[in-house]
Design a protein around this motif. Sequence first.
Motif, PDB file in Angstrom:
ATOM      1  N   PHE A 179       0.846  -1.188   0.000  1.00 17.68           N
ATOM      2  CA  PHE A 179       0.000   0.000   0.000  1.00 17.68           C
ATOM      3  C   PHE A 179       0.884   1.242   0.000  1.00 17.68           C
ATOM      4  O   PHE A 179       1.876   1.306   0.735  1.00 17.68           O
ATOM      5  N   CYS A 180       0.505   2.221  -0.843  1.00 13.72           N
ATOM      6  CA  CYS A 180       1.328   3.425  -1.004  1.00 13.72           C
ATOM      7  C   CYS A 180       1.281   4.279   0.274  1.00 13.72           C
ATOM      8  O   CYS A 180       0.210   4.574   0.794  1.00 13.72           O
ATOM      9  N   HIS A 181       2.435   4.683   0.737  1.00 16.94           N
ATOM     10  CA  HIS A 181       2.572   5.482   1.944  1.00 16.94           C
ATOM     11  C   HIS A 181       2.007   6.900   1.752  1.00 16.94           C
ATOM     12  O   HIS A 181       1.714   7.596   2.701  1.00 16.94           O
ATOM     13  N   TYR A 182       1.871   7.318   0.503  1.00 14.40           N
ATOM     14  CA  TYR A 182       1.359   8.674   0.236  1.00 14.40           C
ATOM     15  C   TYR A 182      -0.135   8.682  -0.107  1.00 14.40           C
ATOM     16  O   TYR A 182      -0.921   9.330   0.557  1.00 14.40           O
ATOM     17  N   CYS A 183      -0.524   7.942  -1.156  1.00 16.10           N
ATOM     18  CA  CYS A 183      -1.924   8.018  -1.601  1.00 16.10           C
ATOM     19  C   CYS A 183      -2.762   6.839  -1.123  1.00 16.10           C
ATOM     20  O   CYS A 183      -3.953   6.776  -1.407  1.00 16.10           O
ATOM     21  N   LEU A 184      -2.132   5.894  -0.400  1.00 11.66           N
ATOM     22  CA  LEU A 184      -2.809   4.746   0.196  1.00 11.66           C
ATOM     23  C   LEU A 184      -3.292   3.697  -0.818  1.00 11.66           C
ATOM     24  O   LEU A 184      -3.997   2.752  -0.468  1.00 11.66           O
TER      25      LEU A 184
ATOM     26  N   PHE B 211       5.963   3.263  -2.118  1.00 13.70           N
ATOM     27  CA  PHE B 211       5.084   4.142  -2.871  1.00 13.70           C
ATOM     28  C   PHE B 211       4.610   3.466  -4.151  1.00 13.70           C
ATOM     29  O   PHE B 211       5.300   2.586  -4.680  1.00 13.70           O
ATOM     30  N   CYS B 212       3.451   3.922  -4.647  1.00 15.40           N
ATOM     31  CA  CYS B 212       2.894   3.307  -5.848  1.00 15.40           C
ATOM     32  C   CYS B 212       3.522   3.897  -7.109  1.00 15.40           C
ATOM     33  O   CYS B 212       3.375   3.359  -8.192  1.00 15.40           O
ATOM     34  N   SER B 213       4.204   5.046  -6.951  1.00 14.07           N
ATOM     35  CA  SER B 213       4.792   5.698  -8.121  1.00 14.07           C
ATOM     36  C   SER B 213       5.889   6.650  -7.657  1.00 14.07           C
ATOM     37  O   SER B 213       5.949   7.005  -6.476  1.00 14.07           O
TER      38      SER B 213
ATOM     39  N   GLU C 262       5.958   9.730  -8.490  1.00  9.97           N
ATOM     40  CA  GLU C 262       5.261  10.984  -8.137  1.00  9.97           C
ATOM     41  C   GLU C 262       4.877  10.979  -6.660  1.00  9.97           C
ATOM     42  O   GLU C 262       5.065  11.966  -5.945  1.00  9.97           O
ATOM     43  N   CYS C 263       4.315   9.856  -6.206  1.00 12.10           N
ATOM     44  CA  CYS C 263       3.900   9.780  -4.796  1.00 12.10           C
ATOM     45  C   CYS C 263       5.112   9.873  -3.879  1.00 12.10           C
ATOM     46  O   CYS C 263       5.064  10.502  -2.833  1.00 12.10           O
ATOM     47  N   LYS C 264       6.220   9.246  -4.292  1.00 13.19           N
ATOM     48  CA  LYS C 264       7.425   9.294  -3.459  1.00 13.19           C
ATOM     49  C   LYS C 264       7.928  10.738  -3.334  1.00 13.19           C
ATOM     50  O   LYS C 264       8.274  11.195  -2.247  1.00 13.19           O
TER      51      LYS C 264
END
Length: 479
Positions: free
Chosen positions: A220-225, A245-247, A249-251
């Motif tokens: 699960f992405c730490h930023y956008c979940l 992170f999922c991407s 960008e999110c990182k």
Amino acid sequence: MKTSTVVGATIGLLAVAAVGYAIYFDSKRRNDPEFRRRLKKERKRVLKLAHEEAKTLSNKSAQTVEEAFAGISEDDFPTSMEQREKFCMEQLSAGEALFTQGPEHYAQAAICFFKALKVYPAPAELVMVYQKTIPPEVFTLVMGMLSKDVQSKHERYYTVFPPKDMNVEVKEKPEGVAADGQEVMRRGLVARKSFSAGEIIYTEEPIISSLEPSLEGKNFCHYCLKQIVNEESKVPCSKCTQAVFCSVECKVSASQEFHDVLCTKDLEYASSPEHSLHAYTKTTRKLVLEMLAKFLVMMVHEGSQNSRPEYSSFDHMEQLRYLGISSSEEEEKEMELLKGALGSNIPGIDEFITEERYLLMKGRLLYNIYGISTSLDPNLDDVEPLPERHRSVCDAPITGVGFYKVTSYLMHSCKPNAKIVFSEYDHKVSLITTREVKAGDELFVGYIKNDSLSTEERRLELFDKYRIRCMCPLCETTD
Ligand SMILES: [Zn+2]
Ligand SMILES: [Zn+2]
Ligand SMILES: [Zn+2]
């Protein structure tokens, strides 16, 4: 992010240290420990002072303030840090040159000093310097303008927020009658136009969100979940094992907004204050403290941007309803964890986080956060319910919580006319009508799951968690 240099740009009281340029008038006195001690003590009283000084304005001066203020527009102020610094210096020199020419130039001088104040990163400090260095008559005029500015910013708030394209506005609504017979008012969200059932009214990203602790470091992405289905697209933090992170960008967003400061860096160090905060979140599964830490780091980041919005996230937060929390040993412990994790990265944060402010900010988060469900698998069954209160708007298991500017204003109804959907399986909410809504209708969602509850049980839970006496058709009729 180099926090020690960007902190200088933070609005108001958070920017206590490390301002990018010396105070123009009196750098010598600023180095005097006695002056610094007094500055610290008096900082709090500055806005109160502005208010009181403004009251002593003579009619003629009040008119001067009124006219001067009307002539100043937000567009007069530069936006980039470099230009703001230059502008500030110009206004200060112009103001000084004017007041030395005599009382007939005081009003013009005051306008210059007010303009300098508007762009200076730590206005409270500058006010203290003005108080000691400019003629009292000019000081009173500047305070009059400052007081007027604060008032007008406050009054304008609901005319510019929420943004028109979100199709909703904030309105005052009755919330029953107090013991003394006075009508109690609350705020709610009202539709600006009509919608049929099943339409999206708006979509909103959170100010801050946090992942359910047991899902951390997993898919699960730490930023956008968002759930990371494809293992190859997973982007790990280069310093810790908790954040993935999922991407890219999110990182990047997470790094800039909060993670650079809050990362436990466990690949480099064995333990740190950031670690203690993280360990506490992990064991207690309480997310509000971590969210508050993220919120404060993000506020510093926001203040360092060249194009700052008129209202900061802190301004938005201050408008919201809150839950009263009293101080306790546990709250004290949390406050120390928070100060520990932020202290070495944000100069001045120790003074900013007073107990009163901490309890208020926490109470605002607790009252307004929503449970988020981003799992693509509706049977994500190893996730236990979170111990802290949050508005439960989804049937699927909670994968995290989010704090939203606009969505916080939605009121509860046991028979709502709208619902919240995480249609992109990330932390963005979409508000969707569940039946026809006319322009001017208030929008409601359900804060609690009420299918199996009696009217009495619902009332108890709503009052206990949200101090709400529900006035929905279900609660009014089934007595
Ligand atoms: Zn993401
Ligand atoms: Zn990290
Ligand atoms: Zn109800």
